[in-house]
Design a protein around this motif. Structure first.
Motif, mmCIF file in Angstrom:
data_model
loop_
_atom_site.group_PDB
_atom_site.id
_atom_site.type_symbol
_atom_site.label_atom_id
_atom_site.label_comp_id
_atom_site.label_asym_id
_atom_site.label_seq_id
_atom_site.Cartn_x
_atom_site.Cartn_y
_atom_site.Cartn_z
ATOM 1 N N VAL A 206 73.368 52.261 80.033
ATOM 2 C CA VAL A 206 74.815 52.493 79.959
ATOM 3 C C VAL A 206 75.294 53.562 80.926
ATOM 4 C CG1 VAL A 206 75.110 51.706 77.592
ATOM 5 C CG2 VAL A 206 74.419 54.053 78.009
ATOM 6 N N GLY A 207 74.393 54.242 81.640
ATOM 7 C CA GLY A 207 74.818 55.218 82.626
ATOM 8 C C GLY A 207 75.039 56.616 82.066
ATOM 9 N N VAL A 208 75.179 57.568 83.009
ATOM 10 C CA VAL A 208 75.310 58.976 82.644
ATOM 11 C C VAL A 208 76.503 59.233 81.725
ATOM 12 C CG1 VAL A 208 75.869 61.253 83.585
ATOM 13 C CG2 VAL A 208 74.168 59.832 84.702
ATOM 14 N N LEU A 209 77.630 58.597 82.033
ATOM 15 C CA LEU A 209 78.867 58.922 81.309
ATOM 16 C C LEU A 209 78.927 58.318 79.912
ATOM 17 C CD1 LEU A 209 81.438 58.550 84.232
ATOM 18 C CD2 LEU A 209 80.301 60.618 83.404
ATOM 19 N N LEU A 210 78.063 57.342 79.625
ATOM 20 C CA LEU A 210 78.179 56.631 78.343
ATOM 21 C C LEU A 210 76.924 56.735 77.471
ATOM 22 C CD1 LEU A 210 79.918 53.388 79.680
ATOM 23 C CD2 LEU A 210 80.993 55.303 78.531
ATOM 24 N N ILE A 211 75.926 57.502 77.934
ATOM 25 C CA ILE A 211 74.677 57.576 77.181
ATOM 26 C C ILE A 211 74.908 58.098 75.768
ATOM 27 C CG2 ILE A 211 72.543 58.906 76.980
ATOM 28 C CD1 ILE A 211 72.164 58.618 79.952
ATOM 29 N N THR A 212 75.695 59.168 75.668
ATOM 30 C CA THR A 212 75.905 59.786 74.361
ATOM 31 C C THR A 212 76.550 58.817 73.377
ATOM 32 O OG1 THR A 212 76.338 61.783 75.634
ATOM 33 C CG2 THR A 212 76.678 61.916 73.279
ATOM 34 N N ALA A 213 77.384 57.912 73.892
ATOM 35 C CA ALA A 213 78.042 56.936 73.016
ATOM 36 C C ALA A 213 77.022 56.074 72.301
ATOM 37 C CB ALA A 213 78.989 56.067 73.832
ATOM 38 N N LEU A 214 75.950 55.685 73.011
ATOM 39 C CA LEU A 214 74.920 54.835 72.401
ATOM 40 C C LEU A 214 74.150 55.595 71.322
ATOM 41 C CD1 LEU A 214 74.004 51.930 72.844
ATOM 42 C CD2 LEU A 214 72.179 52.778 74.300
ATOM 43 N N LEU A 215 74.116 56.928 71.442
ATOM 44 C CA LEU A 215 73.462 57.736 70.412
ATOM 45 C C LEU A 215 74.376 57.940 69.203
ATOM 46 C CD1 LEU A 215 71.793 60.504 72.624
ATOM 47 C CD2 LEU A 215 70.563 59.011 71.068
ATOM 48 N N ILE A 216 75.649 58.242 69.482
ATOM 49 C CA ILE A 216 76.539 58.700 68.409
ATOM 50 C C ILE A 216 77.186 57.558 67.629
ATOM 51 C CG2 ILE A 216 78.661 59.978 67.929
ATOM 52 C CD1 ILE A 216 78.063 61.697 70.333
ATOM 53 N N ILE A 217 77.747 56.565 68.344
ATOM 54 C CA ILE A 217 78.603 55.571 67.673
ATOM 55 C C ILE A 217 77.860 54.781 66.582
ATOM 56 C CG2 ILE A 217 80.069 53.546 68.004
ATOM 57 C CD1 ILE A 217 80.833 54.607 70.731
ATOM 58 N N PRO A 218 76.661 54.215 66.862
ATOM 59 C CA PRO A 218 75.977 53.487 65.768
ATOM 60 C C PRO A 218 75.660 54.387 64.569
ATOM 61 C CG PRO A 218 75.031 52.886 67.883
ATOM 62 C CD PRO A 218 75.932 54.051 68.140
ATOM 63 N N ALA A 219 75.262 55.640 64.832
ATOM 64 C CA ALA A 219 74.946 56.552 63.723
ATOM 65 C C ALA A 219 76.204 56.886 62.922
ATOM 66 C CB ALA A 219 74.319 57.828 64.271
ATOM 67 N N ALA A 220 77.326 57.131 63.615
ATOM 68 C CA ALA A 220 78.586 57.435 62.920
ATOM 69 C C ALA A 220 79.074 56.232 62.127
ATOM 70 C CB ALA A 220 79.638 57.870 63.942
ATOM 71 N N THR A 221 78.859 55.018 62.665
ATOM 72 C CA THR A 221 79.265 53.799 61.944
ATOM 73 C C THR A 221 78.437 53.616 60.672
ATOM 74 O OG1 THR A 221 79.766 52.799 64.093
ATOM 75 C CG2 THR A 221 79.653 51.325 62.203
ATOM 76 N N ALA A 222 77.154 53.954 60.763
ATOM 77 C CA ALA A 222 76.256 53.737 59.622
ATOM 78 C C ALA A 222 76.472 54.745 58.495
ATOM 79 C CB ALA A 222 74.805 53.814 60.109
ATOM 80 N N ARG A 223 77.004 55.916 58.813
ATOM 81 C CA ARG A 223 77.058 56.999 57.825
ATOM 82 C C ARG A 223 77.775 56.644 56.506
ATOM 83 N NH1 ARG A 223 78.006 63.251 59.544
ATOM 84 N NH2 ARG A 223 77.133 64.171 57.675
ATOM 85 N N PRO A 224 78.987 56.036 56.553
ATOM 86 C CA PRO A 224 79.675 55.757 55.273
ATOM 87 C C PRO A 224 78.966 54.723 54.406
ATOM 88 C CG PRO A 224 81.180 55.599 57.148
ATOM 89 C CD PRO A 224 79.800 55.642 57.697
ATOM 90 N N PHE A 225 78.049 53.948 54.997
ATOM 91 C CA PHE A 225 77.392 52.864 54.246
ATOM 92 C C PHE A 225 75.971 53.239 53.825
ATOM 93 C CE2 PHE A 225 80.435 51.050 57.247
ATOM 94 C CZ PHE A 225 81.246 50.301 56.396
ATOM 95 N N SER A 226 75.629 54.514 53.951
ATOM 96 C CA SER A 226 74.244 54.920 53.698
ATOM 97 C C SER A 226 74.172 55.950 52.578
ATOM 98 C CB SER A 226 73.632 55.498 54.976
ATOM 99 O OG SER A 226 73.775 54.609 56.053
ATOM 100 N N ARG A 227 73.264 55.697 51.655
ATOM 101 C CA ARG A 227 73.075 56.631 50.543
ATOM 102 C C ARG A 227 71.864 57.538 50.743
ATOM 103 N NH1 ARG A 227 74.281 52.785 45.245
ATOM 104 N NH2 ARG A 227 76.461 52.302 45.769
ATOM 105 N N SER A 228 71.134 57.315 51.811
ATOM 106 C CA SER A 228 69.969 58.157 52.107
ATOM 107 C C SER A 228 69.829 58.280 53.618
ATOM 108 C CB SER A 228 68.698 57.547 51.509
ATOM 109 O OG SER A 228 68.364 56.369 52.203
ATOM 110 N N PRO A 229 69.184 59.349 54.098
ATOM 111 C CA PRO A 229 68.980 59.503 55.545
ATOM 112 C C PRO A 229 68.193 58.352 56.153
ATOM 113 C CG PRO A 229 68.520 61.563 54.400
ATOM 114 C CD PRO A 229 68.702 60.519 53.338
ATOM 115 N N GLU A 230 67.195 57.866 55.419
ATOM 116 C CA GLU A 230 66.358 56.782 55.943
ATOM 117 C C GLU A 230 67.182 55.495 56.112
ATOM 118 O OE1 GLU A 230 65.544 58.723 53.426
ATOM 119 O OE2 GLU A 230 63.937 59.897 54.360
#
Length: 282
Positions: A206-230
């Motif tokens: 995804v390139g230098v400018l968008l790398i962080t998005a691939l790290l953050i967005i899926p994790a932020a999307t998953a947070r409300p639907f998760s009852r445990s860290p795993e």
């Protein structure tokens, strides 16, 4: 039986060679490899609120490209080494406590990006595909890139599996982790090294400018639907994989840039998650 096994092995090798010769399959395998490991690691970015740290490492990756080209070493290795060096410099500067961490991150982020761009301009006749490094070139993944992605994903995956509990405790309650005798500083450094490795292998996706998005967005999307860290880590990896498949599909059908299309797909999933959460709360 032996002849049958040899024939099966030969057929598998031929099929594998055919897959690796196709640029679309290489892009899909590379994207999935990064997404599966970026999801769980991105959870630590979200929990520790380290998104700006990810941006800093991503921006420093361009300096790794310049130095790797200058000294004629593998670019992925150059990026990884520069990211690790920036992590160590940040750790040393933060210990002095003369400036706030976000100020140090701002200084290092923009300075390393500027130094990288200036260094590339001094490379003379060497041609550097700047757009490819800034925005990614997923469809240009080579077999060497795939080997780096596989090696990086396996290494980070094994480290996460081995140190998951310690990393989690140091993230949730640092003081309690110290009382329990955990090496909190070493664990933080280990996390930074893993970020560096993932950014080095993700740059082509995804390139230098968008790398962080691939790290953050899926994790932020998953947070409300998760009852445990795993569960959050597993769901983030799954959402990252769906983003890669959807983004590649969008790029294939509409001729849009592959890397940004993956990020757009991840953002669409994030919006769908937000709307779904609101719908359940209404």
């Amino acid at each position: 039986m032996a002849k049958c096994s040899v024939a099966t092995l030969g057929a598998t090798t031929i099929m594998l060679e055919a897959i690796l010769d196709d640029f679309f399959w290489r892009a899909l395998l590379g994207g999935l490899g990064v997404a599966l490991v970026a999801g769980p690691l991105g959870c630590f970015v979200v929990w520790r609120r380290m998104s700006y740290f990810g941006d800093t490492l991503a921006h420093s990756a361009l300096l790794g490209v310049a130095l790797g080209t200058l000294f004629q070493v593998d670019l992925n290795l150059g990026i990884a080494l520069v990211c690790v060096a920036i992590s160590l410099i940040l750790t040393l500067l933060a210990r002095q406590r003369s400036l706030a961490t976000d100020t140090l991150l701002g200084i290092l982020s923009h300075s390393t990006l500027a130094i990288g761009l200036v260094a590339i301009s001094f490379l003379g006749r060497v041609q550097v595909d700047l757009n490819g490094y800034l925005f990614g070139d997923l469809l240009a993944i080579s077999r060497t890139d795939l080997a780096w992605i596989a090696g990086g994903a396996i290494t980070v995956g094994l480290i996460l599996w081995r140190f998951w509990s310690a990393l989690l405790m140091a993230t949730i309650h640092e003081e309690l982790a110290k009382v329990e005798g955990l090496p909190v500083e070493r664990l933080r450094l280990l996390l930074m090294v893993m970020f560096s490795l993932v950014i080095a292998v993700s740059m082509k996706i995804v390139g230098v400018l968008l790398i962080t998005a691939l790290l953050i967005i899926p994790a932020a999307t998953a947070r409300p639907f998760s009852r445990s860290p795993e569960r959050m880590a597993a769901l983030a990896a799954l959402l990252g994989a769906v983003s890669v498949i959807s983004g590649l599909g969008l790029s294939w059908t509409t001729d849009t840039p592959a890397g940004p299309s993956v990020v757009v797909a991840a953002f669409m999933l994030f919006l769908a998650g937000i709307l779904s959460t609101r719908g359940r709360g209404a």
